[in-house]
Design an enzyme around this catalytic site. Sequence first.
Site, PDB file in Angstrom:
ATOM      1  N   HIS A 187     -14.359   1.492  -4.439  1.00 58.89           N
ATOM      2  CA  HIS A 187     -14.743   0.093  -4.644  1.00 58.89           C
ATOM      3  C   HIS A 187     -14.897  -0.258  -6.126  1.00 58.89           C
ATOM      4  O   HIS A 187     -14.930  -1.433  -6.478  1.00 58.89           O
ATOM      5  CB  HIS A 187     -16.035  -0.236  -3.873  1.00 58.89           C
ATOM      6  CG  HIS A 187     -17.290   0.319  -4.478  1.00 58.89           C
ATOM      7  ND1 HIS A 187     -17.899   1.467  -4.022  1.00 58.89           N
ATOM      8  CD2 HIS A 187     -18.060  -0.109  -5.504  1.00 58.89           C
ATOM      9  CE1 HIS A 187     -18.979   1.710  -4.730  1.00 58.89           C
ATOM     10  NE2 HIS A 187     -19.104   0.763  -5.643  1.00 58.89           N
ATOM     11  N   ASP A 217     -14.488   5.814   0.609  1.00 60.74           N
ATOM     12  CA  ASP A 217     -14.773   5.132  -0.660  1.00 60.74           C
ATOM     13  C   ASP A 217     -14.621   6.079  -1.845  1.00 60.74           C
ATOM     14  O   ASP A 217     -15.474   6.125  -2.738  1.00 60.74           O
ATOM     15  CB  ASP A 217     -16.178   4.520  -0.640  1.00 60.74           C
ATOM     16  CG  ASP A 217     -16.385   3.505  -1.762  1.00 60.74           C
ATOM     17  OD1 ASP A 217     -15.378   3.059  -2.343  1.00 60.74           O
ATOM     18  OD2 ASP A 217     -17.541   3.181  -2.065  1.00 60.74           O
ATOM     19  N   SER A 291     -22.164   3.632  -9.509  1.00 58.07           N
ATOM     20  CA  SER A 291     -21.189   3.972  -8.471  1.00 58.07           C
ATOM     21  C   SER A 291     -20.071   4.833  -9.026  1.00 58.07           C
ATOM     22  O   SER A 291     -19.474   4.513 -10.057  1.00 58.07           O
ATOM     23  CB  SER A 291     -20.596   2.698  -7.875  1.00 58.07           C
ATOM     24  OG  SER A 291     -21.539   1.994  -7.121  1.00 58.07           O
TER      25      SER A 291
END
Length: 575
Positions: A187, A217, A291
């Site tokens: 993402h 992901d 992230s």
Amino acid sequence: MIDSIEFNACFVVVSLYLSLFRESLFRESLFRGSLFRESLFRESLFRGSLLGSRMSFLSRVLSRVSLRVLLRVLLTRASASATLALLLLSVVATAEARSRPGSFADLAEKLSPSVVNIQARYAVSESKRRSGLQFEFRAPPGSQLEELFRQFREQQGQGNRQQRRRSRSQGSGFVIDSKGLIVTNNHVIDKAESILVVLQDGTKLAAEVVGRDIQTDLALLRVKHEKALPAVSWGDSNKTRVGDWVMAIGNPLGFGGSVTAGIVSARGRNIRAGPYDDFIQTDAPINRGNSGGPLFDLSGRVIGINTAIVSPSGGSIGIGFAIPSRVARTIIDQLGQHGAARRAWMGIAFQPVTEDIAQGLGWKRSRKAEGVIVTGVAPKSPAAHAGIKSGDVIVSYNRKKVTRDDRLPWMVAQTPVGKTVPVEVLRSGKRLVLSLKVARLSEERLASARQGGAQGGAEKEKSRNGVVKGEVKTTALPALGVEVVALTETLRSRNKVPRSVEGVVVVKAGIEAREKGLQRGALIREINGVKVASIAAAGRALAKAKKAGRKAVLLKISDLQGKRDLYIGVPFKAS
């Protein structure tokens, strides 16, 4: 002979002492008190404890005497048992100090060069240039007002174009191969027009996508650099325990190289992010921008990839989630080799066996609810070839027990494509072992499953709205606390029900039935594995279950189109 033994033992003790002193381990408390904290010379007795007093005295002796005096004391006065006691004391001190790190500084200094910032740049589409209410105002031609609005629209357009050029997102990543392979979250770079990787020294490198996987992901990038990049190694997340210390390094809110620490709060978390959820939960502060960054253990190995947080404000509240290394490593290896994840496929739909379903299956209350119940089998799938049927309860896969907490999709996905594995199922109370040869899960099957799930909700709502009490005569099934109607031609025509679909339609459900999942508009297709084609057949199946002493029945229900099959356990209503 004894002198030689004592000397060797003393040598071991002294070596351990010097090692402890060199690593500053004596500054750590042996009993979570204050024996060796800050200064060995200024510490008081250990809260009045006699043992603490003796240990404090011993520490001062060890700190003040020279190596020669220490050897003399040990050789002349220490017996073999005393030497052994000192040896055990040193081992205990080492273990305790290692379990509670005094500082993460050395670890952070060593690992930080391997962690990178990732900048993904996007183009904003024309349809997203404006936000809020849109309207068009026409001023009188040639007026000053017309010129004013023309200038306003031009300025707005220029501002949007500037916003388009500046549109970007930031995340984190880490070097997993010195040749330039970098791991991050999908993402972070999804749909990006260009990707920049920023090293610790500020060097910016253009990156290309080697492969990415939406389901987990994860993404793998490649950069080219004239020098070998400092890389980190994978750790074993299976050995990670709740309460272990962990350290995160990343780019939170654009602040690159930020280091935070905490513990593992939980394992095996399912946050509904995808079919393969198995997250590590940590209280190490993680924010937006972290992230794709690594979660390290105290050995400096990557045991997780920071991916998500739970927060009402958007900032860290101590609930962060990381993809475990045992999941990530397999996928990253596949992305490096094939550019895509290669998962095995079984070809079934299923749901966990709950307490209600276990009761509906006739299991004893003392028996723990476990396994998954098959709700559908894809045609020509590996499961169909193996002989698995709807209603089977899978209790083990490849000789591994399937519990309610286990995630069967991941167990299947980890299986090498083409391998034949044993699958143990319960069918009508009997145990069967079937041979299943798994196939590769294609992107088309994944897309089809997602599309089917999205359409199912609309069809289900339409089915409920198409059934109205009063259209036809209803029949009560008091054992379940519901009223039903037969699947008439009118209902078939209005709801486009295929001829192959049979059952009775629920038009009214009591509170107890609704709590178990039996709602208005549901189509009851089976009762305890017996197909129900009419109201009379439903009555007979319920009577048979009562006669057999069942306290509940297992219903197979669906929408009126016969899709989205679901099993529920419904106890008999007290008469």
